[in-house]
Write an enzyme that holds these catalytic residues in place. Sequence first.
Site, PDB file in Angstrom:
ATOM      1  N   GLN A 158       0.970  -9.043  -6.265  1.00 49.00           N
ATOM      2  CA  GLN A 158       0.507 -10.431  -6.347  1.00 49.00           C
ATOM      3  C   GLN A 158       1.361 -11.314  -7.252  1.00 49.00           C
ATOM      4  OE1 GLN A 158      -1.645 -11.896  -4.480  1.00 49.00           O
ATOM      5  NE2 GLN A 158      -2.794 -10.205  -3.574  1.00 49.00           N
TER       6      GLN A 158
ATOM      7  N   CYS B 144      -8.518  -7.566   1.327  1.00 39.91           N
ATOM      8  CA  CYS B 144      -8.134  -6.465   2.190  1.00 39.91           C
ATOM      9  C   CYS B 144      -9.361  -5.809   2.814  1.00 39.91           C
ATOM     10  CB  CYS B 144      -7.328  -5.437   1.417  1.00 39.91           C
ATOM     11  SG  CYS B 144      -5.734  -6.096   0.924  1.00 39.91           S
TER      12      CYS B 144
ATOM     13  N   THR C 132       0.840  -1.205   0.000  1.00 39.62           N
ATOM     14  CA  THR C 132       0.000   0.000   0.000  1.00 39.62           C
ATOM     15  C   THR C 132       0.872   1.250   0.000  1.00 39.62           C
ATOM     16  OG1 THR C 132      -1.702  -1.202   1.225  1.00 39.62           O
ATOM     17  CG2 THR C 132      -1.837   1.209   1.262  1.00 39.62           C
TER      18      THR C 132
ATOM     19  N   HIS D 267       4.754  -9.851   2.555  1.00 36.00           N
ATOM     20  CA  HIS D 267       3.896 -10.927   3.081  1.00 36.00           C
ATOM     21  C   HIS D 267       3.118 -11.656   1.997  1.00 36.00           C
ATOM     22  CE1 HIS D 267      -0.240  -8.991   3.285  1.00 36.00           C
ATOM     23  NE2 HIS D 267       0.501  -7.946   3.032  1.00 36.00           N
TER      24      HIS D 267
ATOM     25  N   ASN E 184      -5.576  -9.277  -7.851  1.00 36.09           N
ATOM     26  CA  ASN E 184      -5.645 -10.026  -6.591  1.00 36.09           C
ATOM     27  C   ASN E 184      -6.892 -10.888  -6.463  1.00 36.09           C
ATOM     28  OD1 ASN E 184      -6.340  -7.098  -6.510  1.00 36.09           O
ATOM     29  ND2 ASN E 184      -7.385  -7.690  -4.634  1.00 36.09           N
TER      30      ASN E 184
HETATM   31  N1  PLP Z   1      -1.799  -4.334  -4.293  1.00 34.83           N
HETATM   32  C1  PLP Z   1      -2.408  -5.513  -4.463  1.00 34.83           C
HETATM   33  C2  PLP Z   1      -2.668  -6.020  -5.846  1.00 34.83           C
HETATM   34  C3  PLP Z   1      -2.815  -6.260  -3.356  1.00 34.83           C
HETATM   35  O1  PLP Z   1      -3.424  -7.445  -3.542  1.00 34.83           O
HETATM   36  C4  PLP Z   1      -2.569  -5.743  -2.056  1.00 34.83           C
HETATM   37  C5  PLP Z   1      -3.055  -6.474  -0.873  1.00 34.83           C
HETATM   38  O2  PLP Z   1      -3.871  -7.374  -0.973  1.00 34.83           O
HETATM   39  C6  PLP Z   1      -1.889  -4.527  -1.934  1.00 34.83           C
HETATM   40  C7  PLP Z   1      -1.535  -3.840  -3.071  1.00 34.83           C
HETATM   41  C8  PLP Z   1      -1.552  -3.964  -0.586  1.00 34.83           C
HETATM   42  O3  PLP Z   1      -0.411  -4.626  -0.059  1.00 34.83           O
HETATM   43  P1  PLP Z   1      -0.062  -4.570   1.492  1.00 34.83           P
HETATM   44  O4  PLP Z   1      -0.995  -5.484   2.193  1.00 34.83           O
HETATM   45  O5  PLP Z   1       1.354  -5.042   1.589  1.00 34.83           O
HETATM   46  O6  PLP Z   1      -0.195  -3.157   1.919  1.00 34.83           O
END
Ligand code: PLP
Length: 365
Positions: free
Chosen positions: A171, A309, A75, A190, A143
């Site tokens: 992803q 998320c 993010t 992660h 995702n």
């Molecule tokens: N971008 C994509 C395509 C995601 O799937 C996610 C989380 O699911 C993120 C960004 C955000 O990543 P993070 O959880 O490391 O902030």
Amino acid sequence: MTNASAPTYLDANATEPLRPAARETVLEGLMLSGNPSSVHAEGREARRFLENARSRISAGFGRISGTCVFTSGGTEADAMAIHAFGRGRRILIGATEHDAVRKAAPEADIIPVSKEGVLDLEYLRKKLSDGVPTLVCVMSANNETGVLSPLRDVATLCRDSGAHLHVDAVQSAGRVPFDLTECSVALSGHKMGGPKGAGALLLPQDEPIDALMIGGGQERGRRGGTQAIPAILGMATAFEEAQKQDWSAVDRLRERVEQTAMEAGARVAGRGAPRLPNTSCLILDGVAAQVQLMTLDLEGFCVSAGSACSSGKVSASHVLTAMGETTGASQAIRVSLPWNVREEQVVAFCLAYERMAARLRKVES
Ligand code: PLP
């Protein structure tokens, strides 16, 4: 969890289970007591590990070390790229981007996708032909559906028109090869089997950027804040492990899930498009995603609906809506097989899915 009654985890796109090698590296990182910005011996030792992780990650993307800026996750890396490269530029984003991009660029123009979820290159080409300075944000893999973007073509269009390309590779990193170097790239530890709390923004070149967080000037002024060394080291190891993995074995198990689901009456979103090897988005018409989730949860399977998320609240998926789904956008679950999935887990899931589909479709009809 390892006991016999533990739930079966099939939600890797929300977060991958920690890889044992990454766990070892995290523990090593926890023993480094110095701050990498300190000039004394302890600080220098921490810095040595940090820079080693930086060069391993950069090298995996064919880049030099100075292009890699560590962040707290995907993010932040997306937000940082949009902050740094969006100023003074029009922003175009794909219709199925993650909220990490959508919410960081609320004024962006949307690039549509096909029914299979694939980015509309013709739309992008026309847009970019007007010569307006532009930032284009495209995810390498979605995702929810796992659909891959035609990145090489997108990169060519951006290069020819002088647009900056930012790729959210959260992803796909470690799961599919990535060889573009003329773009910025968001990564998340992660999602590769590392710990939560570390990510990176890869830059096209070793360059200064307008930082989102200023603070103590770490990361050569590009991202203030003391680096989360254990999580960063774990991410570097997880990335290398993920790259070494034979994903075709996961792909074969995913195919079994999809064959079972289709025979039970489901549709697979984006099935005709190139996709990640581990992800299936299964639409069971007439049965609310929430009901499917709860049924499978009671049977001991962890899957998700829509974007993980935002799990906890199940609303219509903007990804499926962009692909032309109407009611189907609230009737889909995502099965994302983790790196350590076992065949017997997939067999058990297939049986549970068949039971669920037979029972719930009867109730709904
Ligand atoms: N971008 C994509 C395509 C995601 O799937 C996610 C989380 O699911 C993120 C960004 C955000 O990543 P993070 O959880 O490391 O902030």
